[in-house]
Design a protein around this motif. Sequence first.
Motif, PDB file in Angstrom:
ATOM      1  N   TYR A  17     -80.158  58.670  19.763  1.00 30.48           N
ATOM      2  CA  TYR A  17     -80.193  57.961  18.490  1.00 30.48           C
ATOM      3  C   TYR A  17     -79.713  56.519  18.622  1.00 30.48           C
ATOM      4  O   TYR A  17     -80.237  55.611  17.983  1.00 30.48           O
ATOM      5  CB  TYR A  17     -79.352  58.700  17.454  1.00 30.48           C
ATOM      6  N   TRP A  20     -74.012  55.624  14.803  1.00 29.33           N
ATOM      7  CA  TRP A  20     -73.468  56.918  14.387  1.00 29.33           C
ATOM      8  C   TRP A  20     -72.932  56.851  12.966  1.00 29.33           C
ATOM      9  O   TRP A  20     -73.211  57.721  12.144  1.00 29.33           O
ATOM     10  CB  TRP A  20     -72.320  57.335  15.326  1.00 29.33           C
ATOM     11  N   TYR A  34     -77.546  65.682  15.114  1.00 26.03           N
ATOM     12  CA  TYR A  34     -77.198  64.577  16.010  1.00 26.03           C
ATOM     13  C   TYR A  34     -78.222  64.515  17.133  1.00 26.03           C
ATOM     14  O   TYR A  34     -78.915  65.480  17.432  1.00 26.03           O
ATOM     15  CB  TYR A  34     -75.784  64.739  16.592  1.00 26.03           C
ATOM     16  N   SER A  35     -78.293  63.321  17.724  1.00 31.02           N
ATOM     17  CA  SER A  35     -79.214  63.117  18.840  1.00 31.02           C
ATOM     18  C   SER A  35     -78.550  62.191  19.837  1.00 31.02           C
ATOM     19  O   SER A  35     -77.959  61.169  19.460  1.00 31.02           O
ATOM     20  CB  SER A  35     -80.518  62.492  18.342  1.00 31.02           C
ATOM     21  N   THR A  36     -78.641  62.533  21.105  1.00 30.92           N
ATOM     22  CA  THR A  36     -78.057  61.687  22.148  1.00 30.92           C
ATOM     23  C   THR A  36     -78.877  60.420  22.378  1.00 30.92           C
ATOM     24  O   THR A  36     -78.412  59.488  23.038  1.00 30.92           O
ATOM     25  CB  THR A  36     -77.944  62.460  23.467  1.00 30.92           C
ATOM     26  N   GLN A  73     -87.066  61.722  21.355  1.00 33.62           N
ATOM     27  CA  GLN A  73     -86.142  62.353  20.413  1.00 33.62           C
ATOM     28  C   GLN A  73     -86.859  63.377  19.547  1.00 33.62           C
ATOM     29  O   GLN A  73     -86.426  64.519  19.395  1.00 33.62           O
ATOM     30  CB  GLN A  73     -85.520  61.267  19.527  1.00 33.62           C
TER      31      GLN A  73
END
Length: 444
Positions: free
Chosen positions: A253, A238, A249-251, A311
């Motif tokens: 990532y 992050w 944002y990406s969960t 993603q």
Amino acid sequence: MYSFSPKLRLYSIVFIVLGLILFGAGYFMNHGIDDARIEHMMEVVHSTGHNAPTHSSELVGPQDHAAHLEHAKMQVHNQPLAAVHTIAVFLFALSCCALFFYSIQNAAHAGWPIIILRVMEAIASFIPWAGAALIILMVLNVTHHGHLFHWMDPALTEKGNANFDPILYEKKKFLNIPFYAFRTIFYVVGATFFAWKLKTLSKKVDDNKGNRKIYASYYSWSVGYIVFFGFCSAAWAWDWLMSIDPHWYSTMYIWYAMVSALASSIAVMILISVYLKKNGFLPQFNDNHLHDLGVFLFATSMLWTYTWFAQFMLYWYANIPEEVNYFFGRFEYYSWTFLPVMIFVFLLPLLVLVSSSIKRNYKVVTTMAAIVIFGHWVNHFNMVMPGTVGPFWKTPEVLLLNLGAVLLFVGLFIFVVMTTLSKTKLIPTGNPFLHESEIYEYPF
């Protein structure tokens, strides 16, 4: 006992010196870029007809020519720090993943990899070196001598300011300079401590063969590092990578970034282990160990591809402007690296490593390991450069800066890792699972 080859030592020093020269040349060329050239670069970009925002910094504040020029100047002069940041994050994460893989084997009481435990320890010895580079970069950014992280501009969270950004204002409890600085130091110091502690305990296990209390402590600290890594690898993904594009944002990532480093780490283990084997220092390493490392290289490559596609597919299909701009910039300006990276980290591993017998071929597996490392460095390039340098990367300066940074850090990595190997016994003779590793044979 491994002896650091004078020839390899010379190569590592040459890489370091050549890297410094190339990076220095790129730095001075970048420093000499004036406003007139930057305006010309902007005109070239705009002439393509694609003017949609590609970064959150383009979505807030004044949208006049002066503001665009100021933004472009910042991106152009980000090039030196972005080059160092890319390789430093890559090698820090790679080294931490080697220690993570090492700890998993200890916690699982796995027998097969004991032969290469010292290789994993040696890779982890680079943690403080890459970490030191990241702390220096952190200091430069928080003191505003570098501008890799758009959210560090205090005007963005100041209500009433023309550049006020409500999204970053809501995120400032996490994305604020003091907390970011603390987290960076915590990651580096914590990982360095675990690397030292586990190496120390491993030596004690050797020196006190059969001492269950020492081995139990070794086991417990390995589990402790797994917990530390689990939380911190998510947080540094992050901080050091995803916050470059702070609106997006990406969960997935954290998995995407961590598995990239893990696959690269296993590839480095393969290269070092085979090098030691071929030079007569690790004769116990055999086809079965190579096969299992090849299995992990294949598996992590497929897992990374799954996270990449999942993603990308969800965001691209939804086509929400503030989310899809992350991919738009990469498609539009980084087409040479964004999709072609899949050849190196997915297509070739899939076609070559799917066969069990191929995983026992030293030349093929080491070649694939080198290709995977290159591919994942390009992947980190794609994570860092679009948000820091923007479309202004197809220049001689960027080539020199990135080539110089890579040569410098790779040379330093080789020097540190091989020096560490030369100062320790390659075989952990006190490990209770050593015999299992020596006689290990893949059953299929």
